[in-house]
Structure formats: C-alpha cells, structure tokens
Design a protein around this motif. Structure first.
Motif, PDB file in Angstrom:
ATOM      1  N   GLU A 117       1.226  -1.166   0.229  1.00 51.15           N
ATOM      2  CA  GLU A 117      -0.163  -0.694   0.252  1.00 51.15           C
ATOM      3  C   GLU A 117       0.791   1.097   0.258  1.00 51.15           C
ATOM      4  N   THR A 118       2.272   1.065   0.586  1.00 52.25           N
ATOM      5  CA  THR A 118       2.453   2.092   0.664  1.00 52.25           C
ATOM      6  C   THR A 118       4.779   1.688   1.337  1.00 52.25           C
ATOM      7  N   LYS A 119       5.111   2.474  -0.273  1.00 55.04           N
ATOM      8  CA  LYS A 119       6.847   2.060  -0.428  1.00 55.04           C
ATOM      9  C   LYS A 119       7.381   3.223   0.951  1.00 55.04           C
ATOM     10  N   PHE A 120       8.926   2.448   1.151  1.00 54.76           N
ATOM     11  CA  PHE A 120       9.750   3.191   1.519  1.00 54.76           C
ATOM     12  C   PHE A 120      10.198   4.844   0.265  1.00 54.76           C
ATOM     13  N   TYR A 121      10.159   5.439   1.406  1.00 55.92           N
ATOM     14  CA  TYR A 121      10.348   6.875   1.437  1.00 55.92           C
ATOM     15  C   TYR A 121      12.014   6.431   0.473  1.00 55.92           C
ATOM     16  N   ASP A 122      12.164   6.106  -0.942  1.00 53.66           N
ATOM     17  CA  ASP A 122      13.175   6.826  -1.751  1.00 53.66           C
ATOM     18  C   ASP A 122      13.823   7.957  -2.148  1.00 53.66           C
ATOM     19  N   GLU A 123      14.938   8.697  -1.475  1.00 54.18           N
ATOM     20  CA  GLU A 123      15.540   9.429  -2.056  1.00 54.18           C
ATOM     21  C   GLU A 123      15.911   9.457  -3.686  1.00 54.18           C
ATOM     22  N   LYS A 124      16.060   8.234  -4.116  1.00 54.00           N
ATOM     23  CA  LYS A 124      16.382   8.793  -5.579  1.00 54.00           C
ATOM     24  C   LYS A 124      15.603   7.914  -6.571  1.00 54.00           C
ATOM     25  N   ALA A 125      14.503   7.822  -5.831  1.00 52.31           N
ATOM     26  CA  ALA A 125      12.472   7.517  -6.818  1.00 52.31           C
ATOM     27  C   ALA A 125      12.327   8.351  -7.533  1.00 52.31           C
ATOM     28  N   GLY A 146       8.386   2.855   6.376  1.00 46.93           N
ATOM     29  CA  GLY A 146       8.647   1.290   5.686  1.00 46.93           C
ATOM     30  C   GLY A 146       8.042   1.157   4.812  1.00 46.93           C
ATOM     31  N   ILE A 147       7.539  -0.473   5.030  1.00 51.25           N
ATOM     32  CA  ILE A 147       6.970  -1.089   3.586  1.00 51.25           C
ATOM     33  C   ILE A 147       5.371  -1.127   4.088  1.00 51.25           C
ATOM     34  N   ASP A 148       4.306  -0.770   3.728  1.00 49.98           N
ATOM     35  CA  ASP A 148       2.935  -1.582   4.167  1.00 49.98           C
ATOM     36  C   ASP A 148       2.550  -2.316   3.305  1.00 49.98           C
ATOM     37  N   PHE A 149       2.289  -3.245   4.179  1.00 48.85           N
ATOM     38  CA  PHE A 149       1.381  -4.517   3.662  1.00 48.85           C
ATOM     39  C   PHE A 149      -0.198  -4.777   3.975  1.00 48.85           C
ATOM     40  N   VAL A 150      -0.915  -4.702   2.600  1.00 47.50           N
ATOM     41  CA  VAL A 150      -2.264  -5.093   3.465  1.00 47.50           C
ATOM     42  C   VAL A 150      -3.200  -5.871   2.215  1.00 47.50           C
ATOM     43  N   ASP A 151      -3.873  -6.738   2.751  1.00 50.48           N
ATOM     44  CA  ASP A 151      -4.292  -8.471   2.701  1.00 50.48           C
ATOM     45  C   ASP A 151      -5.103  -7.517   1.551  1.00 50.48           C
ATOM     46  N   ARG A 222      -4.549   4.415  10.155  1.00 54.87           N
ATOM     47  CA  ARG A 222      -6.028   4.051  10.441  1.00 54.87           C
ATOM     48  C   ARG A 222      -6.885   4.014   8.786  1.00 54.87           C
ATOM     49  N   GLU A 223      -6.187   4.223   8.086  1.00 54.66           N
ATOM     50  CA  GLU A 223      -7.368   4.660   6.465  1.00 54.66           C
ATOM     51  C   GLU A 223      -6.954   3.442   6.003  1.00 54.66           C
ATOM     52  N   LEU A 224      -6.248   2.126   6.398  1.00 55.02           N
ATOM     53  CA  LEU A 224      -5.482   1.463   5.912  1.00 55.02           C
ATOM     54  C   LEU A 224      -6.358   0.616   6.501  1.00 55.02           C
TER      55      LEU A 224
END
Length: 247
Positions: A117-125, A146-151, A222-224
C-alpha cells in the motif's frame, strides 16, 4: 527673648502645612497605586514581564555553560512512521550487515497475495514515487520509513520474522499499534508495527519465518485498516528493506 519667641511662632505655622502636604501626597500616591493595580491588565503585564526576565536569565545561564546541551536528545524511536532515525552508516558496517542480511526475507508468507500500500521513501526514486511515499501526520507530510502490506480482502494475515534474531522490544504504542523489534546483530534491527495477537515476548530468540503476530491496525494509518508496517534500521537509521531482500 521676645524676638526669638516671635521667630519660633512664625516658623511653626509654616512647618505644619509641609507635613500636611506630605501626608496628602502620600495618600494620593497610595490611592493611585491601588487604582492602578485594580485594573485588569496590570497584573498580567507584571507577570509577563517577570516571566520574560526569568527566561532571559535562564537562556544566558544555559548559553554560558558549554557542558550543558541546548536540546534534549531524543532516543525514542516509537513514532517511527514519518520519522527517520539518526546516525550515519559507516562503510564497514554496510559490509557486515549485507553479509548477515543477504538471506533476509519478507515478513509475510506470500508477498504475491498481498498488496504493497505504501512504499519506503527513497530519495533516488522519481518525484511521483516519492510523493506517493509521503505520510500525512496532522497537517504535515513526512517520508514513509517502511513498507505497508495489506490484504486486498481486508483479512488479517501472519507476520513472520524476516531473519534470525532476538526480540528486543514488545509493547503497544498509542499511534503505531503493537510493536515488535528484533535485533540481528551489527546494528541491524527489523521493526513490525500495527500488530495484533502477538506471539513472542522480549528476550525470545526467533528463527526466520517464525510467526510473531498477526497484522492489525494503528491510529497513525487508520485509513489502511488491517495492515503490517515493516521497517529495517541500521545503527538507528531507517533504510530501505528492498536492498536486503531479493524478490
């Protein structure tokens, strides 16, 4: 003698008005002060002036002592989402950590069945990817650490230890939900947040793939709904988990 008596009598009437005038002046001054202090704005003004003087003296005293820090060091890593840790990564630490983390796996049984759902903030992205990796906290936006995982179906799922290690923290957090941290040596720590049904305790030795909890909820995201927030930290600084895990 008569002349002296006459002089004394002339002086006495002149002295009496002076005393009377002084008394009237004192009474008038006292009355004026009472009226001044009776006004509502006087007391707060005096208080603010006194507070300003005290703060100034404290600032001068603190600045004059080089041994005292001007800020309180923050050793807390509780509010991890949107807050990067401190410290620089030394080259030799990178080599050591890569050696022990080369076999790290994602903390879920099947990443393909879940959604990132949300990736790690990468300065190189790219700018688009960096914008998508920002987390709103109140009225501000912070880099996602970090990285957020959802089903996709919204169901809970197992959270696994990403690598062998020792559980160094298990506790609830008011914003991040239940938190587990596992230390893997050489400054490498994996962090698991937004948990429920925690299966481990602080001090436990765990093997890679051990079920340590179930994905749960947090007030910060909470929205996740039900999700897992996963982080890797090196010497207190959050780093991208993807650099240690081969897909």
């Amino acid at each position: 003698m008569n002349d002296q008596n006459q002089n004394k009598q002339k002086q006495r009437p002149e002295e009496s008005p002076k005393n009377s005038l002084g008394g009237a002046s004192a009474a008038k001054s006292s009355s004026g002060l009472k009226k001044l202090f009776a006004k509502r704005w006087v007391s707060p003004a005096i208080f603010m002036a006194a507070a300003a003087i005290i703060v100034t003296l404290m600032w001068i005293y603190q600045g004059s002592d080089p041994a005292k820090p001007t800020t309180v060091p923050d050793n807390s890593t509780e509010v991890a989402k949107g807050e990067e840790g401190e410290g620089q990564i030394a080259p030799e630490d990178e080599v050591d950590v890569v050696a022990i983390a080369e076999d790290m796996k994602w903390p879920v049984a099947s990443k393909q069945e879940l959604q990132v759902e949300t990736k790690f903030y990468d300065e190189k992205a790219s700018e688009t990817e960096k914008e998508a990796a920002l987390v709103q906290v109140g009225t501000t936006y912070s880099p996602h650490t970090g990285i957020d995982f959802v089903d996709p179906s919204g169901q809970p799922f197992d959270v696994l230890a990403a690598l062998n290690g020792k559980v160094t923290r298990v506790e609830p957090h008011p914003l991040n939900g239940n938190v587990i941290e596992i230390s893997h040596g050489n400054g490498l720590v994996t962090v698991y947040q937004s948990l429920t049904d925690v299966q481990v305790e602080e001090g436990d030795e765990v093997s890679q793939g051990t079920v340590i909890a179930q994905a749960g909820r947090s007030d910060l995201e909470r929205e996740l709904g039900i999700h897992l927030h996963f982080e890797t930290r090196l010497n207190g600084k959050t780093v991208n988990p993807s650099q240690y895990i081969s897909e």
